[in-house]
Design a protein around this motif. Structure first.
Motif, PDB file in Angstrom:
ATOM      1  N   THR A   1     126.319 147.749  56.504  1.00 15.46           N
ATOM      2  CA  THR A   1     126.461 148.558  57.710  1.00 15.46           C
ATOM      3  C   THR A   1     125.754 147.904  58.886  1.00 15.46           C
ATOM      4  N   LEU A   2     124.537 147.410  58.655  1.00 17.86           N
ATOM      5  CA  LEU A   2     123.786 146.694  59.690  1.00 17.86           C
ATOM      6  C   LEU A   2     124.178 145.229  59.605  1.00 17.86           C
ATOM      7  N   ILE A   3     124.790 144.703  60.675  1.00 18.38           N
ATOM      8  CA  ILE A   3     125.255 143.317  60.627  1.00 18.38           C
ATOM      9  C   ILE A   3     124.444 142.391  61.520  1.00 18.38           C
TER      10      ILE A   3
ATOM     11  N   GLY B   1     126.582 133.957  63.297  1.00 17.64           N
ATOM     12  CA  GLY B   1     125.676 132.873  62.952  1.00 17.64           C
ATOM     13  C   GLY B   1     125.152 132.886  61.536  1.00 17.64           C
ATOM     14  N   HIS B   2     125.688 133.719  60.659  1.00 19.08           N
ATOM     15  CA  HIS B   2     125.206 133.784  59.277  1.00 19.08           C
ATOM     16  C   HIS B   2     125.814 132.665  58.439  1.00 19.08           C
ATOM     17  N   THR B   3     125.042 132.186  57.471  1.00 24.01           N
ATOM     18  CA  THR B   3     125.535 131.176  56.533  1.00 24.01           C
ATOM     19  C   THR B   3     126.330 131.878  55.437  1.00 24.01           C
ATOM     20  N   ASN B   4     127.094 131.099  54.667  1.00 23.34           N
ATOM     21  CA  ASN B   4     127.850 131.671  53.546  1.00 23.34           C
ATOM     22  C   ASN B   4     126.915 132.374  52.569  1.00 23.34           C
ATOM     23  N   LYS B   5     125.750 131.776  52.332  1.00 18.98           N
ATOM     24  CA  LYS B   5     124.777 132.365  51.401  1.00 18.98           C
ATOM     25  C   LYS B   5     124.270 133.715  51.942  1.00 18.98           C
ATOM     26  N   ASP B   6     123.966 133.780  53.234  1.00 20.88           N
ATOM     27  CA  ASP B   6     123.526 135.040  53.849  1.00 20.88           C
ATOM     28  C   ASP B   6     124.601 136.113  53.707  1.00 20.88           C
ATOM     29  N   ILE B   7     125.836 135.713  53.996  1.00 20.65           N
ATOM     30  CA  ILE B   7     126.955 136.656  53.941  1.00 20.65           C
ATOM     31  C   ILE B   7     127.138 137.165  52.515  1.00 20.65           C
ATOM     32  N   ALA B   8     127.063 136.253  51.542  1.00 27.28           N
ATOM     33  CA  ALA B   8     127.206 136.641  50.137  1.00 27.28           C
ATOM     34  C   ALA B   8     126.140 137.661  49.746  1.00 27.28           C
ATOM     35  N   GLY B   9     124.902 137.397  50.142  1.00 25.10           N
ATOM     36  CA  GLY B   9     123.822 138.336  49.833  1.00 25.10           C
ATOM     37  C   GLY B   9     124.000 139.679  50.508  1.00 25.10           C
ATOM     38  N   ARG B  10     124.448 139.658  51.746  1.00 26.06           N
ATOM     39  CA  ARG B  10     124.654 140.882  52.518  1.00 26.06           C
ATOM     40  C   ARG B  10     125.756 141.740  51.914  1.00 26.06           C
ATOM     41  N   LEU B  11     126.834 141.092  51.443  1.00 28.62           N
ATOM     42  CA  LEU B  11     127.988 141.826  50.924  1.00 28.62           C
ATOM     43  C   LEU B  11     127.941 142.016  49.413  1.00 28.62           C
TER      44      LEU B  11
END
Length: 180
Positions: free
Chosen positions: A35-37, A121-131
Motif C-alpha cells: 500500500t505504501l510505495i 527508483g526501486h531495484t528488482n530486489k526491493d520490489i520483490a521484498g515489497r510485493l
C-alpha cells in the motif's frame, strides 16, 4: 490509483516522541502490504510525504486511519492529491481521469504496479521484498512489460509510459524506514 499524502505533525505534543516508533511500525506494515510505495520527510522534520496505492479515496482514508499519530490527533494538517505516476503529473483528487496510452493499457495491474515501483527508483530486489514475490518473478513481469511496450531496458520505461517521477517524490534514502 496512487495518492500523495502530505502531513504535518504536532511535534511539540509530549505524546509525539512516544508514538513515533509505533507510527514507523505502521508504515512498515503498509509497505509490506504494497500500500505504501514511497515516502520521506516533508517540511523539515515536522512532516512527511507518503505515496499510497489505493483503489479510491475511501480506501485511502481506511488505510490511514489506523496510524497511531492519526488516532492520537497528532496530525496537524493533511493534504491529499492524486498522483498519476504513469504521466508524472500531480492533480487534485476529483479531477478528470486520463486514459493511459494504448501500450500502457495492455499492462496488467501487477505489471503497472511493478513499473511504477521501477519509476520510483526501486531495484528488482526491493520490489520483490515489497510485493512478497521472488526476484525472478519481478524480472519476468518486467520482461513481459518491456515486450508489451516494445522496449528493451529499464531506462526506456519512463519514456514508453510518458512518465517522469520528480526527484522531490522519489523515495528518500536517508529515511529507509519509510520506503522499505
Amino acid at each position: 490509483m496512487t495518492y500523495v499524502v502530505e502531513r504535518t505533525f504536532r511535534t511539540l505534543d509530549s505524546r509525539f516522541g512516544r508514538l513515533w516508533s509505533a507510527h514507523e511500525a505502521y508504515l512498515h506494515a503498509l509497505s509490506a502490504r504494497g500500500t505504501l510505495i514511497g515516502g520521506g520527510p516533508w517540511d523539515g522534520e515536522g512532516g512527511e510525504i507518503l505515496l499510497i496505492d489505493a483503489p479510491d479515496e475511501i480506501s485511502l482514508h481506511r488505510a490511514l486511519r489506523p496510524d497511531p499519530l492519526v488516532r492520537e490527533s497528532l496530525v496537524a494538517q493533511s493534504r491529499i492529491r492524486s498522483w498519476n505516476v504513469a504521466y508524472g503529473r500531480p492533480g487534485f483528487t476529483g479531477g478528470t481521469a486520463q486514459s493511459p496510452p494504448p501500450a500502457a493499457a495492455a499492462l496488467t495491474p501487477h505489471e503497472r504496479r511493478i513499473a511504477h515501483l521501477v519509476l520510483a527508483g526501486h531495484t528488482n530486489k526491493d520490489i520483490a521484498g515489497r510485493l512478497g514475490v521472488s526476484c525472478r518473478a519481478v524480472e519476468q513481469h518486467l520482461t513481459r512489460t518491456y515486450r508489451k511496450l516494445s522496449i528493451q531496458r529499464r531506462a526506456q520505461l519512463a519514456p514508453a509510459l510518458g512518465a517522469a517521477l520528480p526527484t522531490a517524490l522519489a523515495p528518500a534514502p536517508q529515511r529507509e524506514q519509510l520506503t522499505a
